[in-house]
Design a protein around this motif. Structure first.
Motif, PDB file in Angstrom:
ATOM      1  N   PHE A 138       0.941  -1.251  -0.085  1.00 23.67           N
ATOM      2  CA  PHE A 138      -0.012  -0.007  -0.300  1.00 23.67           C
ATOM      3  C   PHE A 138       0.927   1.235   0.018  1.00 23.67           C
ATOM      4  CE2 PHE A 138      -3.599  -2.420   2.258  1.00 23.67           C
ATOM      5  CZ  PHE A 138      -4.367  -2.571   1.151  1.00 23.67           C
ATOM      6  N   SER A 139       1.814   1.434   0.915  1.00 26.94           N
ATOM      7  CA  SER A 139       2.878   2.362   0.753  1.00 26.94           C
ATOM      8  C   SER A 139       3.660   2.817  -0.188  1.00 26.94           C
ATOM      9  CB  SER A 139       3.880   2.243   1.999  1.00 26.94           C
ATOM     10  OG  SER A 139       2.933   2.267   3.438  1.00 26.94           O
ATOM     11  N   ILE A 140       4.005   1.480  -0.953  1.00 25.06           N
ATOM     12  CA  ILE A 140       4.444   1.722  -2.277  1.00 25.06           C
ATOM     13  C   ILE A 140       4.071   2.220  -3.169  1.00 25.06           C
ATOM     14  CG2 ILE A 140       5.763   0.425  -4.021  1.00 25.06           C
ATOM     15  CD1 ILE A 140       7.629   0.685  -1.811  1.00 25.06           C
ATOM     16  N   ILE A 141       2.859   1.740  -3.429  1.00 23.85           N
ATOM     17  CA  ILE A 141       1.556   2.253  -4.434  1.00 23.85           C
ATOM     18  C   ILE A 141       1.219   3.891  -4.099  1.00 23.85           C
ATOM     19  CG2 ILE A 141      -0.671   2.105  -5.198  1.00 23.85           C
ATOM     20  CD1 ILE A 141      -0.729  -0.555  -4.682  1.00 23.85           C
ATOM     21  N   LEU A 142       1.211   4.176  -2.873  1.00 23.70           N
ATOM     22  CA  LEU A 142       0.959   5.762  -2.459  1.00 23.70           C
ATOM     23  C   LEU A 142       2.061   6.665  -3.061  1.00 23.70           C
ATOM     24  CD1 LEU A 142      -0.881   7.808  -1.558  1.00 23.70           C
ATOM     25  CD2 LEU A 142       0.088   7.138   0.751  1.00 23.70           C
ATOM     26  N   ILE A 143       3.486   6.076  -2.671  1.00 24.26           N
ATOM     27  CA  ILE A 143       4.760   6.799  -3.034  1.00 24.26           C
ATOM     28  C   ILE A 143       4.873   6.936  -4.302  1.00 24.26           C
ATOM     29  CG2 ILE A 143       7.124   6.706  -2.769  1.00 24.26           C
ATOM     30  CD1 ILE A 143       6.789   5.151   0.235  1.00 24.26           C
ATOM     31  N   VAL A 144       4.800   5.802  -5.089  1.00 22.01           N
ATOM     32  CA  VAL A 144       4.868   5.893  -6.658  1.00 22.01           C
ATOM     33  C   VAL A 144       3.769   7.025  -7.173  1.00 22.01           C
ATOM     34  CG1 VAL A 144       4.533   4.724  -8.801  1.00 22.01           C
ATOM     35  CG2 VAL A 144       5.579   3.709  -6.688  1.00 22.01           C
ATOM     36  N   PHE A 145       2.600   6.894  -6.586  1.00 20.55           N
ATOM     37  CA  PHE A 145       1.532   7.973  -7.132  1.00 20.55           C
ATOM     38  C   PHE A 145       2.069   9.322  -6.913  1.00 20.55           C
ATOM     39  CE2 PHE A 145      -2.050  10.557  -5.942  1.00 20.55           C
ATOM     40  CZ  PHE A 145      -2.771  10.692  -7.020  1.00 20.55           C
ATOM     41  N   SER A 201      -1.022   7.170 -12.908  1.00 24.00           N
ATOM     42  CA  SER A 201      -1.292   7.765 -11.649  1.00 24.00           C
ATOM     43  C   SER A 201      -2.813   7.735 -11.203  1.00 24.00           C
ATOM     44  CB  SER A 201      -0.799   9.209 -11.649  1.00 24.00           C
ATOM     45  OG  SER A 201      -1.616  10.081 -12.119  1.00 24.00           O
ATOM     46  N   ASN A 202      -3.495   8.005 -12.062  1.00 31.78           N
ATOM     47  CA  ASN A 202      -5.045   7.729 -11.646  1.00 31.78           C
ATOM     48  C   ASN A 202      -5.494   6.356 -11.335  1.00 31.78           C
ATOM     49  OD1 ASN A 202      -5.437  10.267 -12.180  1.00 31.78           O
ATOM     50  ND2 ASN A 202      -6.231  10.213 -14.244  1.00 31.78           N
ATOM     51  N   ILE A 203      -4.887   5.367 -12.079  1.00 31.98           N
ATOM     52  CA  ILE A 203      -5.043   3.814 -12.000  1.00 31.98           C
ATOM     53  C   ILE A 203      -4.488   3.443 -10.419  1.00 31.98           C
ATOM     54  CG2 ILE A 203      -4.321   1.496 -12.550  1.00 31.98           C
ATOM     55  CD1 ILE A 203      -4.493   2.512 -15.336  1.00 31.98           C
ATOM     56  N   LEU A 204      -3.250   3.933 -10.205  1.00 31.45           N
ATOM     57  CA  LEU A 204      -2.781   3.588  -9.003  1.00 31.45           C
ATOM     58  C   LEU A 204      -3.464   4.218  -7.828  1.00 31.45           C
ATOM     59  CD1 LEU A 204       1.288   4.219  -9.784  1.00 31.45           C
ATOM     60  CD2 LEU A 204       0.050   2.191  -9.238  1.00 31.45           C
ATOM     61  N   PHE A 205      -3.803   5.306  -7.996  1.00 32.92           N
ATOM     62  CA  PHE A 205      -4.920   6.086  -6.908  1.00 32.92           C
ATOM     63  C   PHE A 205      -6.044   5.233  -6.625  1.00 32.92           C
ATOM     64  CE2 PHE A 205      -8.290   8.721  -5.426  1.00 32.92           C
ATOM     65  CZ  PHE A 205      -7.623   9.570  -4.377  1.00 32.92           C
ATOM     66  N   TRP A 206      -6.792   4.885  -7.689  1.00 32.37           N
ATOM     67  CA  TRP A 206      -7.909   4.130  -7.299  1.00 32.37           C
ATOM     68  C   TRP A 206      -7.686   2.772  -6.765  1.00 32.37           C
ATOM     69  CZ3 TRP A 206     -12.047   6.463  -5.967  1.00 32.37           C
ATOM     70  CH2 TRP A 206     -12.240   7.851  -6.642  1.00 32.37           C
ATOM     71  N   VAL A 207      -6.626   1.998  -7.339  1.00 32.93           N
ATOM     72  CA  VAL A 207      -6.261   0.710  -6.764  1.00 32.93           C
ATOM     73  C   VAL A 207      -6.046   0.857  -5.237  1.00 32.93           C
ATOM     74  CG1 VAL A 207      -4.583  -0.964  -6.900  1.00 32.93           C
ATOM     75  CG2 VAL A 207      -5.451  -0.240  -8.931  1.00 32.93           C
ATOM     76  N   ILE A 252      -8.754  -0.848  -2.497  1.00 38.41           N
ATOM     77  CA  ILE A 252      -8.270  -1.841  -1.969  1.00 38.41           C
ATOM     78  C   ILE A 252      -7.950  -1.555  -0.324  1.00 38.41           C
ATOM     79  CG2 ILE A 252      -6.379  -3.498  -1.914  1.00 38.41           C
ATOM     80  CD1 ILE A 252      -6.410  -3.503  -4.805  1.00 38.41           C
ATOM     81  N   TYR A 253      -7.396  -0.210  -0.110  1.00 40.71           N
ATOM     82  CA  TYR A 253      -7.240  -0.151   1.141  1.00 40.71           C
ATOM     83  C   TYR A 253      -8.685   0.173   1.869  1.00 40.71           C
ATOM     84  CZ  TYR A 253      -4.781   2.675   4.903  1.00 40.71           C
ATOM     85  OH  TYR A 253      -4.194   2.950   5.989  1.00 40.71           O
ATOM     86  N   ASP A 254      -9.509   0.621   1.438  1.00 36.49           N
ATOM     87  CA  ASP A 254     -10.833   0.851   2.034  1.00 36.49           C
ATOM     88  C   ASP A 254     -11.419  -0.822   2.469  1.00 36.49           C
ATOM     89  OD1 ASP A 254     -13.027   2.024   3.238  1.00 36.49           O
ATOM     90  OD2 ASP A 254     -14.320   1.376   1.109  1.00 36.49           O
TER      91      ASP A 254
END
Length: 202
Positions: free
Chosen positions: A147-154, A179-185, A189-191
């Motif tokens: 999760f953290s990696i996805i957020l940092i990359v975004f 970036s939009n795909i990463l944000f919604w993923v 998924i976090y939710d």
């Protein structure tokens, strides 16, 4: 939003003040982060890009501090020094590089924007560092780290779009799609993951 909906029902029937606060704050921070994404989506104004960077990490930072904040006093200090120092070093080096590469930009815009980019980065890296330390201290779950990696990359993709490719329509469009795909993923998924953890603890 599945967490908010189901636990909101639980709050109403059990009148649990703790759940009421968490569910309300969870919902509001969730919405604020989405608003931040909307502001950063096309980056048409300086004000929106600055607010977008500040709003974006509100949701993950709140959940990290609320969920693990009370446990931080029990963490080993060496983990704070090791992981916190590593995260901070990466953060400082990367932002200094970005600042040097964009020093020829309009100075007024550059100065204002970089302040909010740095502040947003500090919020994201604080969240990521606490989650990583918590992961090593309490349980080994690589999903939290992903999760953290996805957020940092975004975050860095958005910085690149705003600072490097704002005038390049083709490159900024491609990076925006990624970036939009990463944000919604990340946020969806976090939710679901947060709801799963909360449901398992009941």
């Amino acid at each position: 939003m599945i967490y908010t909906f189901l636990y909101g029902i639980d709050v109403i029937f059990r009148i649990n003040k703790l759940f009421l606060f968490h569910t309300t704050a969870y919902f509001l921070t969730y919405v604020i982060s989405i608003v931040g994404w909307i502001f950063l989506r096309k980056n048409k104004s300086l004000l929106k890009s600055c607010l977008g960077f500040i709003f974006l990490p509100v949701f993950p930072l709140f959940n990290t501090l609320y969920s693990f904040g009370s446990d931080m006093s029990y963490f080993h200090i060496e983990n704070f020094l090791k992981f916190g120092g590593l995260y901070f070093l990466i953060f400082v080096v990367s932002l200094v590089f970005i600042l040097l590469k964009t020093k020829d930009n309009n100075l007024n815009k550059s100065g204002k924007q970089i302040f909010f980019i740095v502040l947003s980065g500090l919020m994201i890296f604080t969240h990521s560092c606490i989650e990583l330390i918590t992961n090593f201290e309490n349980y080994l779950n690589p999903v939290v780290f992903y999760f953290s990696i996805i957020l940092i990359v975004f975050y860095y993709l958005k910085v690149l779009i705003v600072r490097f490719y704002n005038g390049d329509v083709v490159k900024s469009k491609k990076l925006n799609i990624i970036s939009n795909i990463l944000f919604w993923v990340y946020i969806l998924i976090y939710d679901f993951a947060f709801f799963g953890m909360a449901a398992a603890s009941v």
